[in-house]
Design a protein around this motif. Structure first.
Motif, PDB file in Angstrom:
ATOM      1  N   ASN A 231     -22.032  12.924  30.976  1.00  0.00           N
ATOM      2  CA  ASN A 231     -21.388  12.726  32.282  1.00  0.00           C
ATOM      3  C   ASN A 231     -19.907  12.396  32.206  1.00  0.00           C
ATOM      4  OD1 ASN A 231     -23.793  13.286  33.700  1.00  0.00           O
ATOM      5  ND2 ASN A 231     -24.530  11.217  33.276  1.00  0.00           N
ATOM      6  N   GLU A 232     -19.431  11.989  31.035  1.00  0.00           N
ATOM      7  CA  GLU A 232     -17.987  11.795  30.869  1.00  0.00           C
ATOM      8  C   GLU A 232     -17.251  13.126  30.998  1.00  0.00           C
ATOM      9  OE1 GLU A 232     -19.274  12.722  26.616  1.00  0.00           O
ATOM     10  OE2 GLU A 232     -20.135  11.953  28.489  1.00  0.00           O
ATOM     11  N   LEU A 233     -17.962  14.241  30.761  1.00  0.00           N
ATOM     12  CA  LEU A 233     -17.364  15.574  30.869  1.00  0.00           C
ATOM     13  C   LEU A 233     -17.498  16.159  32.269  1.00  0.00           C
ATOM     14  CD1 LEU A 233     -18.704  17.127  27.531  1.00  0.00           C
ATOM     15  CD2 LEU A 233     -16.539  15.932  27.923  1.00  0.00           C
ATOM     16  N   GLN A 234     -18.205  15.471  33.135  1.00  0.00           N
ATOM     17  CA  GLN A 234     -18.474  15.978  34.485  1.00  0.00           C
ATOM     18  C   GLN A 234     -17.688  15.244  35.573  1.00  0.00           C
ATOM     19  OE1 GLN A 234     -20.195  18.707  34.471  1.00  0.00           O
ATOM     20  NE2 GLN A 234     -20.682  18.488  32.303  1.00  0.00           N
ATOM     21  N   VAL A 235     -16.889  14.283  35.177  1.00  0.00           N
ATOM     22  CA  VAL A 235     -16.075  13.525  36.142  1.00  0.00           C
ATOM     23  C   VAL A 235     -15.019  14.427  36.753  1.00  0.00           C
ATOM     24  CG1 VAL A 235     -14.380  11.650  36.356  1.00  0.00           C
ATOM     25  CG2 VAL A 235     -16.465  11.317  34.988  1.00  0.00           C
ATOM     26  N   ASN A 236     -14.785  14.262  38.048  1.00  0.00           N
ATOM     27  CA  ASN A 236     -13.675  14.938  38.719  1.00  0.00           C
ATOM     28  C   ASN A 236     -13.094  14.007  39.776  1.00  0.00           C
ATOM     29  OD1 ASN A 236     -15.226  15.230  41.161  1.00  0.00           O
ATOM     30  ND2 ASN A 236     -16.143  17.095  40.338  1.00  0.00           N
ATOM     31  N   ASN A 257     -19.593   5.047  25.054  1.00  0.00           N
ATOM     32  CA  ASN A 257     -20.128   5.694  26.246  1.00  0.00           C
ATOM     33  C   ASN A 257     -19.354   5.268  27.488  1.00  0.00           C
ATOM     34  OD1 ASN A 257     -23.048   7.199  25.927  1.00  0.00           O
ATOM     35  ND2 ASN A 257     -22.704   5.716  24.294  1.00  0.00           N
ATOM     36  N   SER A 258     -19.206   3.974  27.666  1.00  0.00           N
ATOM     37  CA  SER A 258     -18.488   3.456  28.833  1.00  0.00           C
ATOM     38  C   SER A 258     -16.996   3.738  28.742  1.00  0.00           C
ATOM     39  CB  SER A 258     -18.733   1.944  28.970  1.00  0.00           C
ATOM     40  OG  SER A 258     -20.053   1.681  29.382  1.00  0.00           O
ATOM     41  N   ILE A 259     -16.437   3.597  27.556  1.00  0.00           N
ATOM     42  CA  ILE A 259     -14.998   3.810  27.370  1.00  0.00           C
ATOM     43  C   ILE A 259     -14.610   5.241  27.743  1.00  0.00           C
ATOM     44  CG2 ILE A 259     -13.155   3.933  25.647  1.00  0.00           C
ATOM     45  CD1 ILE A 259     -14.638   1.595  24.176  1.00  0.00           C
ATOM     46  N   ASN A 260     -15.393   6.205  27.283  1.00  0.00           N
ATOM     47  CA  ASN A 260     -15.077   7.607  27.573  1.00  0.00           C
ATOM     48  C   ASN A 260     -15.198   7.921  29.059  1.00  0.00           C
ATOM     49  OD1 ASN A 260     -14.691   7.879  24.863  1.00  0.00           O
ATOM     50  ND2 ASN A 260     -16.394   9.287  24.495  1.00  0.00           N
ATOM     51  N   TYR A 261     -16.188   7.336  29.704  1.00  0.00           N
ATOM     52  CA  TYR A 261     -16.359   7.560  31.147  1.00  0.00           C
ATOM     53  C   TYR A 261     -15.179   6.951  31.907  1.00  0.00           C
ATOM     54  CZ  TYR A 261     -18.970   8.083  35.571  1.00  0.00           C
ATOM     55  OH  TYR A 261     -19.382   8.436  36.832  1.00  0.00           O
TER      56      TYR A 261
END
Length: 313
Positions: A231-236, A257-261
């Motif tokens: 989901n870090e790759l699906q943020v817009n 996980n949290s850092i990348n998001y």
């Protein structure tokens, strides 16, 4: 028909709301009224939920539901949160990541709903990868559709998830528009905000929680499926604002996980607040009062206040 279903649901919900006690005692709503999308009947699966022990195993959720915790009338501010307990997509910690959290939210004037979502399993689902997301979308639509009965502002409905429940919450936050089941319901499934506590975010082999990944996607998922659920790759730019907390010594779900998001949210100028704690490990719910990770709840309260979500109606 959509209208007849809504009328039946509304009547049931009105009766339910009238019977909820001031103490915040939970009432249960069947999420799909027996019409689950993509379900496979299996006699080996029995619906048994042990709320005393606080753990639900993967044979227990056939009919997903919402436990309702109405905010006390004198405190109610119109904000609501759907809670997704964690458990690696093979179980659910419905007590310390569910009921206890709902009561804490009630103390802030928020109405809370504990979502007992279906856990991915090929024996009861045509496509296990979308089962939890189907339930999460339905939960937000149900709460938003009946906001008036619960005294909720339909523009102040958030999602909160722990661990794998955090993956589900972030999946909903990035895939709320995806059509994962057939319905005439046009109610938005988009959360207005998310709260992600030691969440699984990524399916990337370098940082994922392998149990959650395998239980959701199987042992050999395609690269496309891995990307879709990372989901870090699906943020817009339309991703809902997020509050996040993680411990640096979390050996189950690494803090990356949290850092990348959070960094992805920052890239798209979406409001996001991330708290990283020295200790705490994983799975602590509201936290140990003697340790700093327990301060996430107060920090979250301040974040909600800053965003105008604790203002009385």
């Amino acid at each position: 028909m959509k209208n007849s279903i809504l009328k039946k649901s509304t009547l049931a919900l009105i009766c339910m709301v009238a019977s909820v006690t001031i103490s915040g005692q939970s009432k249960v709503i069947d999420l799909w009224n027996g019409k689950l999308p993509g379900a496979i009947h299996n006699d080996k699966f029995k619906q048994v939920i042990d709320t005393v022990a606080g753990w639900v195993d993967n044979h227990s959720i056939i009919n997903p539901n919402l436990d309702v915790y109405l905010a006390p009338k004198e405190k109610s501010n119109g904000t609501a949160v759907v809670i997704c307990p964690g458990g690696a997509y093979i179980g659910m910690a419905v007590k310390h990541e569910g009921a206890q959290v709902a009561k804490w939210l009630n103390s802030l004037g928020l109405t809370a709903f504990v979502l007992k979502y279906r856990l991915p399993n090929d024996s009861i689902m045509i496509n296990k990868t979308i089962g939890p997301l189907q339930d999460a979308q339905r939960a937000i639509r149900l709460v938003r559709s009946h906001a008036k009965e619960w005294g909720i502002n339909p523009q102040k409905i958030g999602i909160l998830g722990f661990s794998a429940g955090g993956h589900l919450a972030s999946t909903l936050s990035t895939h709320y528009n995806d059509k994962v089941y057939e319905s005439d319901d046009t109610t938005s499934a988009k959360p207005d905000f998310s709260i992600l506590i030691y969440p699984v975010i990524s399916m990337d082999s370098k940082i994922t929680h392998w149990g959650s990944r395998e239980n959701l996607l199987g042992k050999a998922p395609s690269p496309e499926l891995v990307k879709y659920y990372s989901n870090e790759l699906q943020v817009n730019k339309d991703t809902p604002p997020a509050f996040m907390a993680h411990s640096l010594n979390d050996e189950a779900v690494v803090a990356q996980n949290s850092i990348n998001y959070a960094l992805a949210m920052h890239k798209f100028n979406v409001p996001c607040e991330l708290h990283l704690y020295q200790a705490g490990g994983h799975g602590y719910g509201l936290g140990n009062p003697s340790s700093t990770e327990s301060s996430w709840a107060e920090s979250c309260r301040k974040w909600l206040e800053m965003r105008g979500l604790l203002v009385k109606k």
